[in-house]
Design a protein around this motif. Structure first.
Motif, PDB file in Angstrom:
ATOM      1  N   CYS A 129     -12.923   2.627  -8.650  1.00 26.15           N
ATOM      2  CA  CYS A 129     -11.875   1.999  -9.459  1.00 26.15           C
ATOM      3  C   CYS A 129     -12.412   1.469 -10.784  1.00 26.15           C
ATOM      4  CB  CYS A 129     -11.161   0.925  -8.660  1.00 26.15           C
ATOM      5  SG  CYS A 129     -10.127   1.613  -7.346  1.00 26.15           S
ATOM      6  N   ALA A 162      -7.228  -0.193   2.293  1.00 21.95           N
ATOM      7  CA  ALA A 162      -7.501  -1.600   2.020  1.00 21.95           C
ATOM      8  C   ALA A 162      -6.770  -2.509   3.009  1.00 21.95           C
ATOM      9  CB  ALA A 162      -7.108  -1.943   0.586  1.00 21.95           C
ATOM     10  N   THR A 202       0.827  -1.199   0.000  1.00 24.30           N
ATOM     11  CA  THR A 202       0.000   0.000   0.000  1.00 24.30           C
ATOM     12  C   THR A 202       0.861   1.249   0.000  1.00 24.30           C
ATOM     13  OG1 THR A 202      -0.160   0.048   2.407  1.00 24.30           O
ATOM     14  CG2 THR A 202      -1.855  -1.180   1.218  1.00 24.30           C
ATOM     15  N   THR A 260     -16.757   1.291   2.361  1.00 22.98           N
ATOM     16  CA  THR A 260     -15.401   1.505   1.844  1.00 22.98           C
ATOM     17  C   THR A 260     -15.062   0.549   0.720  1.00 22.98           C
ATOM     18  OG1 THR A 260     -14.724   2.339   4.005  1.00 22.98           O
ATOM     19  CG2 THR A 260     -12.971   1.708   2.482  1.00 22.98           C
ATOM     20  N   ASP A 298     -17.171   1.761  -2.258  1.00 21.90           N
ATOM     21  CA  ASP A 298     -16.629   2.971  -2.878  1.00 21.90           C
ATOM     22  C   ASP A 298     -15.374   2.641  -3.674  1.00 21.90           C
ATOM     23  OD1 ASP A 298     -16.267   5.755  -3.480  1.00 21.90           O
ATOM     24  OD2 ASP A 298     -14.900   5.912  -1.774  1.00 21.90           O
ATOM     25  N   SER A 299     -14.539   1.764  -3.144  1.00 22.42           N
ATOM     26  CA  SER A 299     -13.321   1.369  -3.859  1.00 22.42           C
ATOM     27  C   SER A 299     -13.665   0.699  -5.185  1.00 22.42           C
ATOM     28  CB  SER A 299     -12.481   0.434  -2.992  1.00 22.42           C
ATOM     29  OG  SER A 299     -12.038   1.104  -1.837  1.00 22.42           O
ATOM     30  N   SER A 300     -14.609  -0.218  -5.170  1.00 27.90           N
ATOM     31  CA  SER A 300     -15.009  -0.904  -6.400  1.00 27.90           C
ATOM     32  C   SER A 300     -15.668   0.041  -7.389  1.00 27.90           C
ATOM     33  CB  SER A 300     -15.963  -2.055  -6.075  1.00 27.90           C
ATOM     34  OG  SER A 300     -15.323  -3.022  -5.288  1.00 27.90           O
ATOM     35  N   ALA A 313      -4.375   1.280  -2.065  1.00 24.15           N
ATOM     36  CA  ALA A 313      -4.751   2.214  -0.994  1.00 24.15           C
ATOM     37  C   ALA A 313      -4.465   1.628   0.381  1.00 24.15           C
ATOM     38  CB  ALA A 313      -6.234   2.563  -1.102  1.00 24.15           C
TER      39      ALA A 313
END
Length: 169
Positions: free
Chosen positions: A92, A45, A14, A84, A87-89, A42
């Motif tokens: 990205c 993660a 990360t 979280t 939002d990441s998926s 990140a």
């Protein structure tokens, strides 16, 4: 050199991807670089115990295992864990469509939690897909599922797309 203290349970490291790399390579190359271990993912993660498992243009999958460290006071996994990874998926998936010279940021996202996430559920998968990619706006959708395919949460996101030099300081 990679700082081994910045590795998550899955071995991915990360940190922060330099913006000049994003500006030069574009989003799909950067996301593949994170998956391959060439670029850092990140730090969040690592904290929340999820990792990148699939990268294609318009498609991202993060897989994770919530633990007792992610419990709310009532003993289920805090909604922030789901928010979280979602939002990441969602973001990205948009990132995979970013061309060299472009940047993006989340404008809004919404999620629906459809059933409780419990600490003994094991590995969960969150798939994000692009719905629409315009010149200045992109939208995506994501689904968080348990290992048997049961839907735990679903959501959507809107991202603004702009010249990356607006992010570079």
């Amino acid at each position: 050199m990679i700082d081994e203290t910045n590795r998550g349970a899955n071995g991915q490291f990360t940190g922060v991807v330099p913006l000049d790399v994003v500006a030069r390579e574009g989003g799909l190359s950067v996301m593949k670089g994170i998956l391959e271990g060439r670029l850092p993912g990140a730090a969040m993660a690592k904290t929340l115990n999820f990792w990148l498992t699939t990268v294609e243009e318009g498609l991202i999958v993060f897989t994770g295992t919530p633990t007792g460290d992610h419990l709310n006071p009532l003993g289920s996994i805090h909604g922030g864990w789901a928010a979280t990874i979602m939002d990441s998926s969602l973001a990205c998936a948009v990132m995979t469509t970013i061309k060299p010279g472009e940047g993006y940021t989340t404008v809004e996202f919404k999620l629906n939690l459809t059933r409780p996430i419990l600490p003994d559920m094991g590995e969960l998968a969150c798939e994000g897909r692009i719905v629409h990619r315009g010149r200045t706006i992109a939208t995506s959708e994501a689904y968080l599922r348990d290992s048997s395919g049961k839907l735990l949460a679903h959501g959507t996101e809107t991202c603004a797309i702009f010249p990356i030099d607006k992010l570079i300081r």
